[in-house]
Motif scaffolding. Structure first.
Motif, short mmCIF file in Angstrom:
data_model
loop_
_atom_site.label_atom_id
_atom_site.label_comp_id
_atom_site.label_asym_id
_atom_site.label_seq_id
_atom_site.Cartn_x
_atom_site.Cartn_y
_atom_site.Cartn_z
N ALA A 208 25.28 48.89 75.29
CA ALA A 208 24.67 50.13 75.75
C ALA A 208 25.64 51.30 75.68
O ALA A 208 25.22 52.46 75.68
N ARG A 209 26.94 51.00 75.61
CA ARG A 209 27.97 52.04 75.54
C ARG A 209 28.62 52.12 74.16
O ARG A 209 29.66 52.76 74.01
N GLN A 210 28.01 51.49 73.17
CA GLN A 210 28.63 51.40 71.85
C GLN A 210 27.62 51.84 70.78
O GLN A 210 26.48 51.41 70.79
N ASP A 211 28.04 52.71 69.87
CA ASP A 211 27.12 53.25 68.86
C ASP A 211 26.62 52.17 67.91
O ASP A 211 25.47 52.21 67.47
N VAL A 212 27.48 51.24 67.55
CA VAL A 212 27.10 50.13 66.67
C VAL A 212 26.86 48.91 67.57
O VAL A 212 27.82 48.33 68.09
N PRO A 213 25.61 48.50 67.77
CA PRO A 213 25.29 47.51 68.79
C PRO A 213 25.53 46.06 68.34
O PRO A 213 24.60 45.26 68.23
N ARG A 214 26.77 45.74 68.10
CA ARG A 214 27.14 44.36 67.80
C ARG A 214 28.59 44.17 68.20
O ARG A 214 29.33 45.14 68.39
N TRP A 215 29.00 42.91 68.31
CA TRP A 215 30.41 42.64 68.56
C TRP A 215 31.21 42.91 67.29
O TRP A 215 30.77 42.60 66.19
N GLY A 216 32.38 43.49 67.47
CA GLY A 216 33.30 43.56 66.35
C GLY A 216 33.77 42.17 65.99
O GLY A 216 33.79 41.25 66.83
N VAL A 217 34.14 41.99 64.74
CA VAL A 217 34.64 40.70 64.27
C VAL A 217 36.04 40.91 63.67
O VAL A 217 36.41 42.03 63.30
N PRO A 218 36.84 39.85 63.59
CA PRO A 218 38.19 40.00 63.06
C PRO A 218 38.24 40.68 61.69
O PRO A 218 39.19 41.42 61.41
N ASP A 219 37.24 40.45 60.86
CA ASP A 219 37.25 41.07 59.54
C ASP A 219 37.15 42.60 59.61
O ASP A 219 37.61 43.29 58.70
N ASP A 220 36.55 43.14 60.68
CA ASP A 220 36.53 44.60 60.83
C ASP A 220 37.95 45.15 60.93
O ASP A 220 38.26 46.21 60.37
N ILE A 221 38.80 44.45 61.63
CA ILE A 221 40.20 44.86 61.76
C ILE A 221 40.95 44.57 60.48
O ILE A 221 41.73 45.40 59.99
N ALA A 222 40.71 43.39 59.91
CA ALA A 222 41.42 43.01 58.68
C ALA A 222 41.13 43.98 57.55
O ALA A 222 42.04 44.34 56.78
N ASN A 223 39.91 44.44 57.43
CA ASN A 223 39.56 45.38 56.36
C ASN A 223 40.25 46.72 56.55
O ASN A 223 40.65 47.38 55.58
N THR A 224 40.40 47.16 57.80
CA THR A 224 41.10 48.41 58.07
C THR A 224 42.58 48.29 57.73
O THR A 224 43.18 49.18 57.12
N VAL A 225 43.19 47.17 58.12
CA VAL A 225 44.58 46.93 57.78
C VAL A 225 44.77 46.89 56.26
O VAL A 225 45.72 47.45 55.72
N ALA A 226 43.83 46.22 55.57
CA ALA A 226 43.94 46.11 54.11
C ALA A 226 43.90 47.49 53.46
O ALA A 226 44.64 47.74 52.48
N PHE A 227 43.07 48.38 53.97
CA PHE A 227 43.04 49.74 53.42
C PHE A 227 44.37 50.44 53.65
O PHE A 227 44.94 51.05 52.73
N LEU A 228 44.91 50.35 54.86
CA LEU A 228 46.18 51.02 55.15
C LEU A 228 47.33 50.44 54.32
O LEU A 228 48.30 51.14 54.04
N ALA A 229 47.19 49.18 53.91
CA ALA A 229 48.23 48.56 53.08
C ALA A 229 48.11 48.96 51.62
O ALA A 229 49.05 48.76 50.84
N SER A 230 47.00 49.54 51.24
CA SER A 230 46.73 49.82 49.83
C SER A 230 47.32 51.14 49.37
O SER A 230 47.70 52.00 50.17
N ASP A 231 47.33 51.33 48.05
CA ASP A 231 47.80 52.60 47.49
C ASP A 231 46.91 53.76 47.90
O ASP A 231 47.38 54.90 48.00
N GLU A 232 45.63 53.49 48.13
CA GLU A 232 44.69 54.56 48.50
C GLU A 232 45.06 55.23 49.82
O GLU A 232 44.64 56.35 50.09
#
Length: 250
Positions: A208-232
């Motif tokens: 009720a307090r979250q815009d995306v109504p689901r639990w975050g999963v480890p891959d949500d964090i992993a994908n963000t880390v992967a982007f920060l690790a990339s040349d982009e």
């Protein structure tokens, strides 16, 4: 689809399970050679073996990342086997008891600082020389949106996570000329093994307090880390990126 990495080495601490394991496996998909750290040898090897089974390149490097000599020895072992660490992900954590002010003492606060301040400092000092010699790299820290959200009994943990923001921003200003970026990913509540089964009423109140109504999963964090690790992500540094589905703090 980004181009795979050719020969780069990524070190992920605390990667024997939870978010660390997801990050390690995601970076392996991108082509990074993964150095899997955990204090416990068996879970570290399980993560490394899973990466190798999937066709990636990985090895376990168990060590206490709050011990200066152990960190130096680990980074040297990685360099000897694979080459210099070009991506360092400081994910390792320790016990997180809920302790209110009346019972909180300095030693308990220091326990949090050991993982979230001392460990990233030791890692940075060990890997930055190799990054400089290689012409650049990535320091990526794992913070927490609890620093914004707050919760009774978590002040020691929150203080350490806040200090980590200071390290991130300070080092970004120091290392930019070396083409080393320094960023922090702040997960929201990402249920992992240790959280067990979450009651429906708890989930309903949270969503009720979250815009995306689901639990975050480890891959949500992993994908963000992967982007920060990339040349982009080469023009992104000194940032704290919150990944929590748009949770409303108030």
């Amino acid at each position: 689809m980004r181009e795979p990495v050719d020969g780069g080495v990524a070190l992920i601490t605390g990667a024997g399970g939870g978010l660390g394991r997801a990050i390690a496996r995601r970076l392996a998909v991108d082509g990074w050679t993964v150095a899997v750290n955990d204090l416990r040898p068996e879970p570290a090897e399980e993560t490394a073996a899973a990466i190798r089974t999937a066709g990636g390149r990985a090895a376990a490097f168990p060590a206490d990342v709050t011990d200066p000599a152990a960190v130096d020895a680990m980074v040297e072992a990685i360099r000897t086997e694979f080459g210099p660490v070009l991506v360092s992900v400081a994910n390792a954590s320790g016990p997180q008891p809920v302790v209110g002010l009346d019972e909180l003492d300095w030693d308990q606060v220091l326990t949090h600082l050991e993982f979230f301040v001392k460990s990233p400092l030791l890692l940075a000092k060990a890997v930055v020389p190799g990054m400089r010699a290689a012409g650049g790299g990535r320091l990526i820290h794992l913070g927490s949106d609890l620093f914004d959200r707050a919760d009774p009994g978590w002040s020691g943990y929150m203080a350490a996570k806040g200090a980590l923001v200071g390290l991130t921003r300070g080092w970004a200003t120091e290392l930019g000329l070396d083409k080393i970026t320094v960023n922090l990913v702040a997960p929201g509540w990402i249920p992992v093994e240790r959280h067990g089964v979450i009651a429906d009423e708890v989930a309903d109140a949270w969503f009720a307090r979250q815009d995306v109504p689901r639990w975050g999963v480890p891959d949500d964090i992993a994908n963000t880390v992967a982007f920060l690790a990339s040349d982009e992500a080469g023009f992104i540094t000194g940032q704290r990126i919150t990944v929590n589905g748009g949770f409303h703090y108030l």
